[in-house]
Design an enzyme around this catalytic site. Structure first.
Site, mmCIF file in Angstrom:
data_model
loop_
_atom_site.group_PDB
_atom_site.id
_atom_site.type_symbol
_atom_site.label_atom_id
_atom_site.label_comp_id
_atom_site.label_asym_id
_atom_site.label_seq_id
_atom_site.Cartn_x
_atom_site.Cartn_y
_atom_site.Cartn_z
ATOM 1 C CG ASP A 180 49.451 -13.710 -77.850
ATOM 2 O OD1 ASP A 180 48.995 -12.547 -77.792
ATOM 3 O OD2 ASP A 180 49.462 -14.470 -76.852
ATOM 4 C CB THR A 237 38.879 -7.774 -73.599
ATOM 5 O OG1 THR A 237 38.057 -8.057 -74.730
ATOM 6 C CG2 THR A 237 38.094 -7.908 -72.306
ATOM 7 C CB SER A 238 37.455 -3.287 -76.794
ATOM 8 O OG SER A 238 37.159 -4.338 -77.725
ATOM 9 C CG ASN A 248 40.332 -2.650 -70.715
ATOM 10 O OD1 ASN A 248 40.878 -3.710 -71.006
ATOM 11 N ND2 ASN A 248 39.759 -1.877 -71.615
ATOM 12 C CG LEU A 249 45.407 1.966 -71.551
ATOM 13 C CD1 LEU A 249 46.540 1.838 -70.530
ATOM 14 C CD2 LEU A 249 45.960 1.924 -72.979
ATOM 15 C CE1 TYR A 269 43.623 -14.931 -90.530
ATOM 16 C CE2 TYR A 269 44.408 -14.797 -88.262
ATOM 17 C CZ TYR A 269 43.399 -14.620 -89.199
ATOM 18 O OH TYR A 269 42.192 -14.111 -88.789
ATOM 19 C CG HIS A 271 38.314 -15.804 -80.411
ATOM 20 N ND1 HIS A 271 38.285 -14.474 -80.081
ATOM 21 C CD2 HIS A 271 37.058 -16.260 -80.187
ATOM 22 C CE1 HIS A 271 37.059 -14.140 -79.687
ATOM 23 N NE2 HIS A 271 36.296 -15.203 -79.750
HETATM 24 C C1 BV8 Z 1 29.759 -16.250 -82.899
HETATM 25 C C2 BV8 Z 1 40.486 -14.704 -84.023
HETATM 26 C C3 BV8 Z 1 27.862 -17.729 -82.709
HETATM 27 C C4 BV8 Z 1 41.045 -14.358 -85.349
HETATM 28 C C5 BV8 Z 1 38.598 -13.221 -83.467
HETATM 29 C C6 BV8 Z 1 25.986 -10.175 -80.711
HETATM 30 C C7 BV8 Z 1 25.918 -8.839 -80.979
HETATM 31 C C8 BV8 Z 1 26.635 -8.330 -82.098
HETATM 32 C C9 BV8 Z 1 27.422 -9.142 -82.915
HETATM 33 C C10 BV8 Z 1 27.473 -10.473 -82.632
HETATM 34 C C11 BV8 Z 1 26.752 -10.987 -81.550
HETATM 35 N N1 BV8 Z 1 27.003 -12.311 -81.522
HETATM 36 C C12 BV8 Z 1 27.835 -12.649 -82.543
HETATM 37 C C13 BV8 Z 1 28.138 -11.546 -83.242
HETATM 38 C C14 BV8 Z 1 29.012 -11.499 -84.418
HETATM 39 C C15 BV8 Z 1 30.507 -11.432 -84.066
HETATM 40 C C16 BV8 Z 1 30.796 -10.156 -83.328
HETATM 41 O O1 BV8 Z 1 30.905 -10.116 -82.121
HETATM 42 N N2 BV8 Z 1 30.945 -9.098 -84.126
HETATM 43 C C17 BV8 Z 1 31.346 -7.795 -83.528
HETATM 44 C C18 BV8 Z 1 32.435 -7.179 -84.394
HETATM 45 C C19 BV8 Z 1 30.167 -6.910 -83.388
HETATM 46 N N3 BV8 Z 1 30.941 -12.579 -83.272
HETATM 47 C C20 BV8 Z 1 31.257 -13.737 -83.934
HETATM 48 O O2 BV8 Z 1 31.157 -13.894 -85.135
HETATM 49 C C21 BV8 Z 1 31.764 -14.873 -83.061
HETATM 50 N N4 BV8 Z 1 31.040 -16.099 -83.332
HETATM 51 O O3 BV8 Z 1 29.157 -15.380 -82.318
HETATM 52 O O4 BV8 Z 1 29.245 -17.510 -83.157
HETATM 53 C C22 BV8 Z 1 27.918 -18.253 -81.275
HETATM 54 C C23 BV8 Z 1 27.709 -17.394 -80.192
HETATM 55 C C24 BV8 Z 1 27.688 -17.924 -78.891
HETATM 56 C C25 BV8 Z 1 27.946 -19.244 -78.632
HETATM 57 C C26 BV8 Z 1 28.157 -20.071 -79.739
HETATM 58 C C27 BV8 Z 1 28.153 -19.558 -81.054
HETATM 59 C C28 BV8 Z 1 33.244 -15.193 -83.357
HETATM 60 C C29 BV8 Z 1 34.100 -14.027 -83.003
HETATM 61 C C30 BV8 Z 1 35.590 -14.433 -83.073
HETATM 62 C C31 BV8 Z 1 36.302 -13.756 -84.234
HETATM 63 N N5 BV8 Z 1 37.749 -13.995 -84.139
HETATM 64 N N6 BV8 Z 1 39.931 -13.525 -83.367
HETATM 65 C C32 BV8 Z 1 42.186 -13.363 -85.269
HETATM 66 O O5 BV8 Z 1 42.637 -13.005 -84.150
HETATM 67 O O6 BV8 Z 1 42.627 -12.975 -86.349
HETATM 68 S S1 BV8 Z 1 37.960 -11.843 -82.650
HETATM 69 C C33 BV8 Z 1 39.351 -10.852 -82.247
HETATM 70 O O7 BV8 Z 1 38.830 -9.557 -82.089
HETATM 71 C C34 BV8 Z 1 40.045 -11.178 -80.961
HETATM 72 O O8 BV8 Z 1 40.164 -12.558 -80.734
HETATM 73 C C35 BV8 Z 1 39.146 -10.497 -79.947
HETATM 74 O O9 BV8 Z 1 38.064 -11.310 -79.620
HETATM 75 C C36 BV8 Z 1 38.636 -9.306 -80.723
HETATM 76 C C37 BV8 Z 1 39.432 -8.091 -80.391
HETATM 77 O O10 BV8 Z 1 38.949 -7.637 -79.185
HETATM 78 P P1 BV8 Z 1 39.992 -7.355 -77.978
HETATM 79 O O11 BV8 Z 1 40.850 -8.537 -77.748
HETATM 80 O O12 BV8 Z 1 39.156 -6.849 -76.874
HETATM 81 O O13 BV8 Z 1 40.950 -6.216 -78.585
HETATM 82 P P2 BV8 Z 1 40.606 -4.672 -78.903
HETATM 83 O O14 BV8 Z 1 41.738 -4.144 -79.697
HETATM 84 O O15 BV8 Z 1 39.210 -4.535 -79.424
HETATM 85 O O16 BV8 Z 1 40.624 -3.971 -77.444
HETATM 86 C C38 BV8 Z 1 41.812 -3.947 -76.708
HETATM 87 C C39 BV8 Z 1 41.430 -3.406 -75.324
HETATM 88 O O17 BV8 Z 1 42.591 -3.420 -74.504
HETATM 89 C C40 BV8 Z 1 40.909 -1.965 -75.377
HETATM 90 O O18 BV8 Z 1 39.811 -1.845 -74.496
HETATM 91 C C41 BV8 Z 1 42.105 -1.152 -74.872
HETATM 92 O O19 BV8 Z 1 41.697 -0.029 -74.139
HETATM 93 C C42 BV8 Z 1 42.783 -2.145 -73.931
HETATM 94 N N7 BV8 Z 1 44.244 -1.966 -73.808
HETATM 95 C C43 BV8 Z 1 45.115 -1.554 -74.767
HETATM 96 N N8 BV8 Z 1 46.383 -1.562 -74.256
HETATM 97 C C44 BV8 Z 1 46.282 -2.005 -72.956
HETATM 98 C C45 BV8 Z 1 44.918 -2.282 -72.686
HETATM 99 N N9 BV8 Z 1 44.479 -2.726 -71.502
HETATM 100 C C46 BV8 Z 1 45.430 -2.917 -70.521
HETATM 101 N N10 BV8 Z 1 46.768 -2.688 -70.724
HETATM 102 C C47 BV8 Z 1 47.226 -2.226 -71.908
HETATM 103 N N11 BV8 Z 1 48.534 -1.989 -72.071
#
Ligand code: BV8
Length: 228
Positions: A90, A172-173, A197-198, A52, A105
């Site tokens: 950010d 977002t993905s 989204n891209l 971080y 987050h």
């Molecule tokens: C929780 C902070 C309980 C730290 C982050 C249900 C089903 C399965 C799993 C779960 C579930 N519920 C909970 C879970 C577990 C887990 C989870 O989801 N696991 C996943 C991996 C399966 N979730 C949790 O643990 C969460 N907590 O659920 O608590 C609760 C629930 C409800 C209510 C109360 C309590 C906590 C999750 C948070 C973790 N911390 N970040 C840090 O940043 O270091 S998550 C982090 O990853 C980001 O913050 C973000 O959320 C995620 C990344 O996703 P994106 O931002 O979408 O980025 P990504 O790279 O994946 O995609 C980019 C997209 O942009 C792509 O689609 C791409 O095509 C597009 N793109 C690229 N370039 C461009 C573009 N689009 C437009 N223009 C461009 N130029």
């Protein structure tokens, strides 16, 4: 028109901030569970601080892009009828002029004390274990939500989604919950939904409309359209 915009890493990609799941599932070269879980911080706090501290330092090298600027322009027009809910830690939305931003987050530029639970604005490193400005103990952690932790202000988010006229997801993905579930939540309240989204996300089929392309083009075009 009440609008809720959810943003992810894709909106900051054109500013030079790496997204998450582009690189073979590794996260900035790390396994997510090694750097973004409370367990990782328990076992290897210095590795997590290095992760971080590097991302916080890298913030100085990047600038908001046209998508961030367009959302600030939309806020100027809609005022309290716009809420930006971001998964990003950010500060590019704020540097573009947005004030109605909810960091579900957490934020890189904030430190959380594990002892007195106070938050302090933070720009430097945490890896050298500085004392908490409030209680003086050296028990600070990045003020970010790790996997397995509850995101911030979920009640406010669910209320905003339920009372919106339009929900828009940008860059977002749809891979991380509960954010990935917002489109379904909004739909149950009859809210119109749009994805910018891209490429298709994991929840594209749940949106009323989905547009593909870079946020730096799609968001300004959409804001022009909305403001007519
Ligand atoms: C929780 C902070 C309980 C730290 C982050 C249900 C089903 C399965 C799993 C779960 C579930 N519920 C909970 C879970 C577990 C887990 C989870 O989801 N696991 C996943 C991996 C399966 N979730 C949790 O643990 C969460 N907590 O659920 O608590 C609760 C629930 C409800 C209510 C109360 C309590 C906590 C999750 C948070 C973790 N911390 N970040 C840090 O940043 O270091 S998550 C982090 O990853 C980001 O913050 C973000 O959320 C995620 C990344 O996703 P994106 O931002 O979408 O980025 P990504 O790279 O994946 O995609 C980019 C997209 O942009 C792509 O689609 C791409 O095509 C597009 N793109 C690229 N370039 C461009 C573009 N689009 C437009 N223009 C461009 N130029």
């Amino acid at each position: 028109m009440r609008v809720v915009v959810l943003t992810g890493a894709g909106i900051s990609a054109e500013s030079g901030v790496p997204t998450f799941r582009d690189t073979d599932g590794l996260w900035h070269g790390h396994r997510v569970e090694d750097v973004a879980t409370p367990e990782a911080f328990e076992v290897a706090p210095m590795a997590v601080h290095r992760f971080y501290d590097a991302r916080r330092a890298a913030l100085a090298e990047v600038e908001p892009n046209a998508a961030h600027v367009a959302l600030a322009r939309l806020e100027a027009a809609l005022g309290n009828d716009l809420l930006v809910v971001t998964q990003n830690i950010d500060d590019l939305h704020e540097r573009a002029g947005s004030t109605r931003v909810l960091h579900m987050h957490g934020e890189l530029l904030s430190a959380l004390c594990c002892s007195c639970r106070s938050r302090s604005p933070w720009t430097g490193d945490l890896g050298d274990l500085p004392p908490c400005p409030r209680c003086g103990l050296t028990d600070l952690r990045p003020d970010v939500v790790w996997f397995g932790e509850v995101p911030y202000q979920m009640d406010r988010i669910y209320l905003a989604l339920a009372t919106a006229d339009l929900f828009v997801a940008v860059g977002t993905s749809g891979a991380v919950y509960p954010a990935a579930g917002f489109v379904e939540h909004a739909t149950t309240y009859g809210v119109r939904t749009l994805e910018l989204n891209l490429k298709p996300s994991e929840v594209t089929t749940l949106f009323d409309e989905s547009r593909e392309g870079p946020a730096g083009r799609l968001v300004p075009d959409w804001v022009d359209e909305l403001l007519g």
